[in-house]
Each structure stands twice: as structure tokens, then as C-alpha cells.
Motif scaffolding. Sequence first.
Motif, PDB file in Angstrom:
ATOM      1  N   THR A   1       1.244  -1.199   0.028  1.00 59.23           N
ATOM      2  CA  THR A   1      -0.194   0.051   0.175  1.00 59.23           C
ATOM      3  C   THR A   1       0.987   1.166   0.245  1.00 59.23           C
ATOM      4  N   LEU A   2       1.790   1.413   1.166  1.00 64.30           N
ATOM      5  CA  LEU A   2       2.677   2.444   0.469  1.00 64.30           C
ATOM      6  C   LEU A   2       3.400   2.329  -0.447  1.00 64.30           C
ATOM      7  N   THR A   3       4.046   1.205  -1.233  1.00 64.97           N
ATOM      8  CA  THR A   3       4.451   1.550  -2.319  1.00 64.97           C
ATOM      9  C   THR A   3       3.045   2.724  -4.408  1.00 64.97           C
ATOM     10  N   ALA A   4       2.586   2.057  -3.559  1.00 64.42           N
ATOM     11  CA  ALA A   4       1.576   2.205  -4.090  1.00 64.42           C
ATOM     12  C   ALA A   4       0.940   4.040  -3.840  1.00 64.42           C
ATOM     13  N   LEU A   5       1.064   4.463  -2.589  1.00 69.78           N
ATOM     14  CA  LEU A   5       0.728   5.617  -2.032  1.00 69.78           C
ATOM     15  C   LEU A   5       1.430   6.331  -2.874  1.00 69.78           C
ATOM     16  N   LEU A   6       3.210   6.266  -3.033  1.00 69.79           N
ATOM     17  CA  LEU A   6       4.449   6.577  -3.276  1.00 69.79           C
ATOM     18  C   LEU A   6       4.352   6.862  -4.947  1.00 69.79           C
ATOM     19  N   GLU A   7       4.043   5.632  -5.259  1.00 70.17           N
ATOM     20  CA  GLU A   7       3.819   5.833  -6.862  1.00 70.17           C
ATOM     21  C   GLU A   7       2.864   7.154  -6.912  1.00 70.17           C
ATOM     22  N   GLU A   8       1.695   7.335  -6.435  1.00 66.14           N
ATOM     23  CA  GLU A   8       0.607   7.934  -6.451  1.00 66.14           C
ATOM     24  C   GLU A   8       1.368   9.312  -6.591  1.00 66.14           C
ATOM     25  N   LEU A   9       2.232   9.364  -5.890  1.00 65.32           N
ATOM     26  CA  LEU A   9       2.316  11.028  -5.740  1.00 65.32           C
ATOM     27  C   LEU A   9       3.812  10.539  -6.772  1.00 65.32           C
ATOM     28  N   ASP A  10       4.381  10.382  -7.650  1.00 64.01           N
ATOM     29  CA  ASP A  10       4.510  10.567  -9.183  1.00 64.01           C
ATOM     30  C   ASP A  10       6.457   9.975  -8.839  1.00 64.01           C
ATOM     31  N   VAL A  11       5.788   8.837  -7.160  1.00 63.36           N
ATOM     32  CA  VAL A  11       7.500   8.703  -7.293  1.00 63.36           C
ATOM     33  C   VAL A  11       7.444   6.835  -8.305  1.00 63.36           C
ATOM     34  N   PRO A  12       9.035   7.013  -8.918  1.00 62.91           N
ATOM     35  CA  PRO A  12       8.914   6.482  -9.758  1.00 62.91           C
ATOM     36  C   PRO A  12       8.997   4.291  -8.679  1.00 62.91           C
ATOM     37  N   THR A  13       8.686   3.757 -10.073  1.00 63.30           N
ATOM     38  CA  THR A  13       7.577   2.374  -8.889  1.00 63.30           C
ATOM     39  C   THR A  13       9.362   1.711  -8.171  1.00 63.30           C
ATOM     40  N   LEU A  14      10.638   1.654  -8.604  1.00 67.64           N
ATOM     41  CA  LEU A  14      12.092   0.798  -8.224  1.00 67.64           C
ATOM     42  C   LEU A  14      11.701   1.854  -6.480  1.00 67.64           C
ATOM     43  N   THR A  15      11.988   3.391  -6.815  1.00 71.16           N
ATOM     44  CA  THR A  15      12.241   4.082  -5.409  1.00 71.16           C
ATOM     45  C   THR A  15      11.649   3.937  -4.461  1.00 71.16           C
TER      46      THR A  15
ATOM     47  N   THR B   1      -8.854   1.908   5.061  1.00 74.38           N
ATOM     48  CA  THR B   1     -10.707   2.028   4.926  1.00 74.38           C
ATOM     49  C   THR B   1     -10.384   2.651   3.184  1.00 74.38           C
ATOM     50  N   GLY B   2     -10.798   2.138   2.026  1.00 71.28           N
ATOM     51  CA  GLY B   2     -11.306   2.579   1.165  1.00 71.28           C
ATOM     52  C   GLY B   2     -12.767   4.080   0.959  1.00 71.28           C
ATOM     53  N   ARG B   3     -13.406   3.390   1.828  1.00 71.29           N
ATOM     54  CA  ARG B   3     -14.434   4.453   1.766  1.00 71.29           C
ATOM     55  C   ARG B   3     -13.931   5.891   2.335  1.00 71.29           C
TER      56      ARG B   3
ATOM     57  N   ILE C   1      -7.764   6.151  -2.624  1.00 76.38           N
ATOM     58  CA  ILE C   1      -8.830   5.048  -2.691  1.00 76.38           C
ATOM     59  C   ILE C   1      -8.123   4.307  -2.931  1.00 76.38           C
ATOM     60  N   GLY C   2      -7.449   4.342  -4.194  1.00 78.42           N
ATOM     61  CA  GLY C   2      -7.295   3.031  -5.122  1.00 78.42           C
ATOM     62  C   GLY C   2      -5.856   2.482  -5.121  1.00 78.42           C
ATOM     63  N   THR C   3      -5.478   2.709  -3.930  1.00 79.14           N
ATOM     64  CA  THR C   3      -4.683   1.148  -3.149  1.00 79.14           C
ATOM     65  C   THR C   3      -5.695   0.564  -2.494  1.00 79.14           C
ATOM     66  N   THR C   4      -6.441   0.717  -1.910  1.00 78.42           N
ATOM     67  CA  THR C   4      -6.566   0.410  -0.775  1.00 78.42           C
ATOM     68  C   THR C   4      -7.821  -1.603  -1.521  1.00 78.42           C
ATOM     69  N   GLY C   5      -7.930  -1.191  -2.886  1.00 76.09           N
ATOM     70  CA  GLY C   5      -8.651  -2.231  -3.429  1.00 76.09           C
ATOM     71  C   GLY C   5      -9.937  -2.354  -4.056  1.00 76.09           C
ATOM     72  N   VAL C   6     -10.221  -0.840  -3.917  1.00 83.30           N
ATOM     73  CA  VAL C   6     -11.641  -0.264  -4.658  1.00 83.30           C
ATOM     74  C   VAL C   6     -11.528  -0.022  -5.470  1.00 83.30           C
ATOM     75  N   SER C   7     -12.153  -0.080  -6.664  1.00 76.76           N
ATOM     76  CA  SER C   7     -12.402  -0.023  -8.105  1.00 76.76           C
ATOM     77  C   SER C   7     -12.099   1.122  -8.146  1.00 76.76           C
ATOM     78  N   ALA C   8     -11.827   1.201  -9.277  1.00 76.46           N
ATOM     79  CA  ALA C   8     -12.101   2.847  -9.798  1.00 76.46           C
ATOM     80  C   ALA C   8     -12.983   3.733 -10.159  1.00 76.46           C
TER      81      ALA C   8
ATOM     82  N   ARG D   1     -17.754   6.852  -6.763  1.00 75.46           N
ATOM     83  CA  ARG D   1     -19.059   6.636  -6.745  1.00 75.46           C
ATOM     84  C   ARG D   1     -18.594   7.440  -5.148  1.00 75.46           C
ATOM     85  N   ILE D   2     -17.729   6.942  -4.152  1.00 73.36           N
ATOM     86  CA  ILE D   2     -17.172   7.511  -3.307  1.00 73.36           C
ATOM     87  C   ILE D   2     -17.239   9.328  -3.476  1.00 73.36           C
ATOM     88  N   LEU D   3     -16.489   9.276  -4.294  1.00 83.28           N
ATOM     89  CA  LEU D   3     -15.791  11.026  -4.252  1.00 83.28           C
ATOM     90  C   LEU D   3     -17.751  12.052  -4.653  1.00 83.28           C
TER      91      LEU D   3
END
Length: 292
Positions: A104-118, A192-194, A201-208, A213-215
Motif C-alpha cells: 500500500t505504501l508503494t502504491a501511495l508513493l507511486e500516486e505521488l509520482d515517485v518512480p516504482t523502484l524508488t 479503509t478505502g471508503r 482510495i485506489g491503493t486500498t483494493g477499491v475499484s475505479a 461513487r465514493i467521491l
Amino acid sequence: MTSRRGIALLIVIGLLAVLAMAAGMTALAARVSTSAAFASLERLELRTAIDSAVARTAVRLSDEEDRWIADGRLYEMEIGDVDLRIRALAEPGRYDLNQGNVETLTALLEELDVPTLTARRIAGAVSDWRDEDDDVGDDGAEASAYRADGRPPPGNRPFIAVEEFRQVLGVDATLYAAAAPYLTLYGGEAVTGRYAPPRLIGTTGVSAGDARRILSARAGGRDIPEVNGSAQFDPAQPAAYAIFVEAEAASGARLSREIIISLPGEEGLYETLSRHSHVFGYADFLDPEPDA
């Protein structure tokens, strides 16, 4: 005789000039003192309004009949001459530095434009920071890597403040500033995605589709839709909440605070866990992206 009178006149003029200057300085000091006193009083008014807003928010979060939804949506109120913008966020909606998984932390950092390996290396370093051993985990880092980077060694213990994330190998000031709003010490193993901020939200297993719908529900002031694939959160159970309050006085003076509380408190309605000062607009990370 005339010369003496001239000298005396010059002395008198000089004394009058000194007295006038002294009077001016006294008046200026009085104005500065009055201005400082007014500013101090105004700041006290803002702080008092913020504390009152937090207490009222705690009541609304506990109201079984008309409970405020702690998903970061905006609520507003007035206290005296102070306008307040309030957002409550259930802490299970943020990433817990001590319990959250590295994926989840990796996915969050990627959302913040951090390269995947970093992002993987930073997440691994977080995992190694909070464990007790000196064994390097997957994509992690222990003391030798920190020494090579000129940094103090990792804690090898739980994080005691979100600010310690700045000390993790690979984290610089820019990344820390971007990631800190999404981090907590009062969440859980899964986010908790909701109730999560939009970019989490997208890092928690919630579909697009469910994320949209949540937003949409948040923007429209409606109840959060039920979704699958994410950790659950029951607002009727004890939990910690981050309350973001932005206060503005009639004069335009402004103050912003993030106050984390637990509901219920040990000896009352709530207990304050931490307080942080922020710039006005800090809570904007809770708003959907313009194209969301």
C-alpha cells in the motif's frame, strides 16, 4: 551678547527637537504595543474558536442520529466572528507507518509520482525501520546503507511521530511534504478505502468505479456507498480522528490546525492525541483531483 543669545536659541531648538523625537518614539511604541496586543488577542480568539470547533465536531462524530461523516468532506460553522472550515478524517483512512503493508505504501508513493523502484525501496526501508532486527528486508535498508548516505541509523522500533518518515532512507524534503498528509500512527494494518483521501482510495483494493461513487457521494453530501475489496470501518466503534480546522476572523486573520483526537476519551467525550500547526489550505489534499 547676540552671539550668546544665538547659541542659547540653538540649544533650545535642539532640546525641542529631541523632545519631539522622544514624543514621536513614545507614540510609535504605543501604537506598536497596541497593534501587538490586538494581534495577540485576535490569535487567541482564533485558537479558542478552533478548540470549540473541535469539541463540536467530536459531538457530531458521536451523534448516532445525525453523525458527521469522517471522510474528509467539508463542514462549515461560525463561532462568534470567526468562520470555520472543518474536515474530519477517520485515521483508518490514512496509511499507518507502524502497521501498514509495504504494498500500500508503494502504491501511495507511486500516486505521488515517485518512480516504482524508488517507491519500493522507501517502503522496504520503512519496514526495516520499524522492525527490531538489523537484517535487511526485501528492498529495505539497515544501518550500513544509512551510514553510506550520511544519515543516522534507522530506529529499529515503531515510529513515534509521522515526522520521522523524513529520516527514512530515500525520503527528501519534497517527498516528505507530499506524503505526510497521508500518513498516521493511529490507523490500522489496511487503509479503509471508503474513508481514504482521494489519492489513497485506489491503493486500498477499491475499484475505479467504486472510487468514483465514493467521491461523488462526498461531493454531494450523501452517505458513503458500500463497496467491496477494502478494509471496513465502523464509526460507532472507538477510533482516532484527524480534525482539520481552518479559522478566519472578520479582519482576515487566519489560523490552521490539525488536531488528532480519540473517541471516546478515557475521561470524557474525547481525548486530544496531538496538535499540529499548518498553513491555510493544508487540508486541500482531501479534495478530489480536478479531473476526478
